[in-house]
Design a protein around this motif. Structure first.
Motif, PDB file in Angstrom:
ATOM      1  N   LEU A  35       0.656  -1.280  -0.133  1.00  0.00           N
ATOM      2  CA  LEU A  35       0.055  -0.120  -0.105  1.00  0.00           C
ATOM      3  C   LEU A  35       0.799   1.195   0.142  1.00  0.00           C
ATOM      4  CD1 LEU A  35      -2.627   1.465   0.302  1.00  0.00           C
ATOM      5  CD2 LEU A  35      -2.405   1.241   2.674  1.00  0.00           C
ATOM      6  N   SER A  36       1.711   1.232   0.885  1.00  0.00           N
ATOM      7  CA  SER A  36       2.706   2.544   1.033  1.00  0.00           C
ATOM      8  C   SER A  36       3.576   2.696  -0.390  1.00  0.00           C
ATOM      9  CB  SER A  36       3.756   2.273   2.085  1.00  0.00           C
ATOM     10  OG  SER A  36       4.834   3.286   2.090  1.00  0.00           O
ATOM     11  N   VAL A  37       4.230   1.394  -1.085  1.00  0.00           N
ATOM     12  CA  VAL A  37       4.740   1.489  -2.239  1.00  0.00           C
ATOM     13  C   VAL A  37       3.957   2.034  -3.285  1.00  0.00           C
ATOM     14  CG1 VAL A  37       5.952   0.082  -3.878  1.00  0.00           C
ATOM     15  CG2 VAL A  37       6.350  -0.087  -1.708  1.00  0.00           C
ATOM     16  N   SER A  38       2.838   1.452  -3.635  1.00  0.00           N
ATOM     17  CA  SER A  38       1.766   1.999  -4.271  1.00  0.00           C
ATOM     18  C   SER A  38       1.446   3.187  -4.107  1.00  0.00           C
ATOM     19  CB  SER A  38       0.500   1.106  -4.405  1.00  0.00           C
ATOM     20  OG  SER A  38       0.520  -0.216  -4.384  1.00  0.00           O
ATOM     21  N   LEU A  39       1.204   3.934  -3.072  1.00  0.00           N
ATOM     22  CA  LEU A  39       0.908   5.444  -3.023  1.00  0.00           C
ATOM     23  C   LEU A  39       1.988   5.989  -3.237  1.00  0.00           C
ATOM     24  CD1 LEU A  39      -0.895   5.642   0.557  1.00  0.00           C
ATOM     25  CD2 LEU A  39      -1.950   6.422  -1.597  1.00  0.00           C
ATOM     26  N   PHE A  40       3.334   5.786  -2.837  1.00  0.00           N
ATOM     27  CA  PHE A  40       4.581   6.562  -3.428  1.00  0.00           C
ATOM     28  C   PHE A  40       4.582   6.611  -4.936  1.00  0.00           C
ATOM     29  CE2 PHE A  40       9.263   6.893  -4.152  1.00  0.00           C
ATOM     30  CZ  PHE A  40       9.382   8.177  -3.464  1.00  0.00           C
ATOM     31  N   TYR A  41       4.887   5.411  -5.433  1.00  0.00           N
ATOM     32  CA  TYR A  41       5.086   5.119  -6.791  1.00  0.00           C
ATOM     33  C   TYR A  41       4.160   5.716  -7.742  1.00  0.00           C
ATOM     34  CZ  TYR A  41       9.422   2.527  -6.173  1.00  0.00           C
ATOM     35  OH  TYR A  41      10.872   2.215  -6.033  1.00  0.00           O
ATOM     36  N   GLY A  42       2.677   5.517  -7.237  1.00  0.00           N
ATOM     37  CA  GLY A  42       1.461   6.027  -8.089  1.00  0.00           C
ATOM     38  C   GLY A  42       1.668   7.330  -8.123  1.00  0.00           C
ATOM     39  N   SER A  43       1.714   8.130  -7.068  1.00  0.00           N
ATOM     40  CA  SER A  43       1.951   9.627  -7.015  1.00  0.00           C
ATOM     41  C   SER A  43       2.903  10.206  -8.107  1.00  0.00           C
ATOM     42  CB  SER A  43       1.660  10.076  -5.829  1.00  0.00           C
ATOM     43  OG  SER A  43       2.847   9.708  -5.019  1.00  0.00           O
ATOM     44  N   THR A  73      -2.498  17.384  -5.719  1.00  0.00           N
ATOM     45  CA  THR A  73      -2.895  16.204  -5.158  1.00  0.00           C
ATOM     46  C   THR A  73      -1.795  15.215  -4.991  1.00  0.00           C
ATOM     47  OG1 THR A  73      -5.150  16.834  -5.258  1.00  0.00           O
ATOM     48  CG2 THR A  73      -4.446  14.435  -4.893  1.00  0.00           C
ATOM     49  N   PRO A  74      -1.372  14.660  -6.046  1.00  0.00           N
ATOM     50  CA  PRO A  74      -0.144  13.659  -6.127  1.00  0.00           C
ATOM     51  C   PRO A  74       0.884  14.250  -5.352  1.00  0.00           C
ATOM     52  CG  PRO A  74      -0.351  14.449  -8.304  1.00  0.00           C
ATOM     53  CD  PRO A  74      -1.502  15.072  -7.618  1.00  0.00           C
ATOM     54  N   ALA A  75       1.168  15.513  -5.374  1.00  0.00           N
ATOM     55  CA  ALA A  75       2.499  16.062  -4.531  1.00  0.00           C
ATOM     56  C   ALA A  75       2.352  15.835  -3.116  1.00  0.00           C
ATOM     57  CB  ALA A  75       2.715  17.403  -5.031  1.00  0.00           C
ATOM     58  N   ILE A  76       0.944  16.207  -2.440  1.00  0.00           N
ATOM     59  CA  ILE A  76       0.757  16.096  -1.253  1.00  0.00           C
ATOM     60  C   ILE A  76       0.889  14.474  -0.703  1.00  0.00           C
ATOM     61  CG2 ILE A  76      -1.271  16.195   0.388  1.00  0.00           C
ATOM     62  CD1 ILE A  76      -2.210  18.799  -0.642  1.00  0.00           C
ATOM     63  N   LEU A  77       0.345  13.703  -1.738  1.00  0.00           N
ATOM     64  CA  LEU A  77       0.494  12.304  -1.220  1.00  0.00           C
ATOM     65  C   LEU A  77       1.870  11.872  -1.073  1.00  0.00           C
ATOM     66  CD1 LEU A  77      -1.947  10.453  -3.616  1.00  0.00           C
ATOM     67  CD2 LEU A  77      -1.968  10.555  -1.058  1.00  0.00           C
ATOM     68  N   PHE A  78       2.859  12.037  -1.913  1.00  0.00           N
ATOM     69  CA  PHE A  78       4.230  11.529  -1.668  1.00  0.00           C
ATOM     70  C   PHE A  78       5.160  12.284  -1.160  1.00  0.00           C
ATOM     71  CE2 PHE A  78       5.319  13.976  -5.951  1.00  0.00           C
ATOM     72  CZ  PHE A  78       6.617  14.343  -5.687  1.00  0.00           C
ATOM     73  N   THR A  79       4.773  13.565  -0.638  1.00  0.00           N
ATOM     74  CA  THR A  79       5.764  14.582  -0.037  1.00  0.00           C
ATOM     75  C   THR A  79       5.314  14.529   1.419  1.00  0.00           C
ATOM     76  OG1 THR A  79       4.570  16.522  -0.610  1.00  0.00           O
ATOM     77  CG2 THR A  79       6.434  15.746  -1.717  1.00  0.00           C
ATOM     78  N   ILE A  80       3.975  14.373   1.848  1.00  0.00           N
ATOM     79  CA  ILE A  80       3.531  14.566   3.225  1.00  0.00           C
ATOM     80  C   ILE A  80       2.622  13.207   3.884  1.00  0.00           C
ATOM     81  CG2 ILE A  80       1.916  16.059   4.398  1.00  0.00           C
ATOM     82  CD1 ILE A  80       2.463  18.232   2.656  1.00  0.00           C
TER      83      ILE A  80
END
Length: 321
Positions: free
Chosen positions: A245-253, A272-279
């Motif tokens: 789940l963590s890998v998918s959120l990071f790589y997907g964004s 939105t994707p920037a908030i996901l992988f930076t925060i």
């Protein structure tokens, strides 16, 4: 580039700045997230560095991942929090480049570390008898060092290419930090070469590291299906699902941010994707990777018991004296 253009040496970060009625609430939310992220990740780094039983490849990778996540939070969140109540929200060109350089370095290193962690889990689950030979501490240090070197080289390439651009139009960046894509959109010079290099290098890094993660997890899944113990299968599935789940959120964004076609269009969709992988991802990683880990929890409990016992002993000694 025409006649009397004034070159811009500073920019205004307008991302998240339109919600003036919600700025206090947004400030509190992101400030709390920042505190939890820093406390969680730095505590994990200290715990792994102090506890000898955690000086194994898996926890060395986890410690470096926690360090990267805390660095990512430091690079982005303080400036974002300041801009909620700043009147001009300005950032100089060199501050902008420095912020992107730092972020690109840690995020690229993050990609390679996640791939290394997936390989470590593959060896531990699929080849447990050969774990110490296939996943030695020396190889672990080499992988970690290589991840940080790759991160620095990757960011150097893109920051170096930024110097070929000139900014003479609008200086408003529709983002909450200084990312490279908004700079391309503001350039007076055609950023085609920059965009092509970004697509090629980011695409290669994404394909290589994602392929490594997927191949490792596919082997892990096949091994899990062959397990006879139902409890063992459930435990392994639970661990792999949370990690994936963590890998998918990071790589997907990141994939959506930097690998999609027409990178210079649709700037509003970057936030939105920037908030996901930076925060969000740096906030979740300590909980997903470590605080659900029985060995980490056991070490935490042991250290807490030691501290409580030591405090009680000191209080008893002072009463007797």
């Amino acid at each position: 580039m025409g006649q009397n253009h004034t070159m811009k040496t500073e920019f205004i970060l307008t991302g998240l700045g339109d919600h003036t009625d919600l700025k206090t609430l947004l400030f509190v939310v992101f400030f709390v997230i920042y505190l939890i992220t820093m406390v969680g990740n730095i505590s994990l780094v200290i715990l792994i560095s102090k506890e000898e039983s955690l000086h194994t490849p898996m926890y060395i990778f986890l410690g470096n991942l926690a360090l990267i996540d805390s660095c990512c939070a430091c690079a982005i969140t303080p400036k974002m929090l300041e801009n909620f109540f700043s009147e001009d929200r300005r950032i100089s060109l060199y501050e902008c480049m420095a912020q992107f350089y730092f972020l690109c370095t840690v995020e690229t290193a993050d990609c390679f570390l996640l791939a290394a962690m997936a390989y470590d889990r593959y060896v531990a689950i699929c080849c447990p008898l050969h774990y110490h030979t296939k996943m030695s501490k020396r190889l672990c240090i080499q992988m970690t060092t290589g991840a940080f070197i790759a991160g620095n080289l990757h960011s150097m390439i893109h920051v170096g290419l930024l110097f070929r651009l000139a900014f003479c139009g609008s200086n408003h960046i529709n983002h909450f930090y200084c990312d490279i894509l908004p700079l391309y959109r503001l350039s007076c010079i055609d950023p085609y070469i920059n965009e092509l290099v970004l697509f090629v290098f980011s695409g290669f890094i994404q394909v290589f590291t994602i392929s490594s993660v997927l191949i490792s997890y596919l082997h892990i899944l096949f091994t899990i299906f062959r397990m006879k113990s139902k409890e063992g299968r459930l435990r392994a599935f639970s661990t792999c699902a949370s990690h994936f789940l963590s890998v998918s959120l990071f790589y997907g964004s990141i994939f959506f941010m930097y690998i999609r076609p027409n990178l210079l269009e649709e700037g509003d969709k970057d936030i939105t994707p920037a908030i996901l992988f930076t925060i969000v991802v740096p906030l979740l990683n300590p909980f997903i990777y470590s605080l659900r880990n029985k060995e980490v929890i056991s070490v935490l409990q042991k250290n807490l018991i030691k501290k409580v016992s030591s405090r009680n002993f000191k209080q008893t000694t002072s009463v007797v004296a």
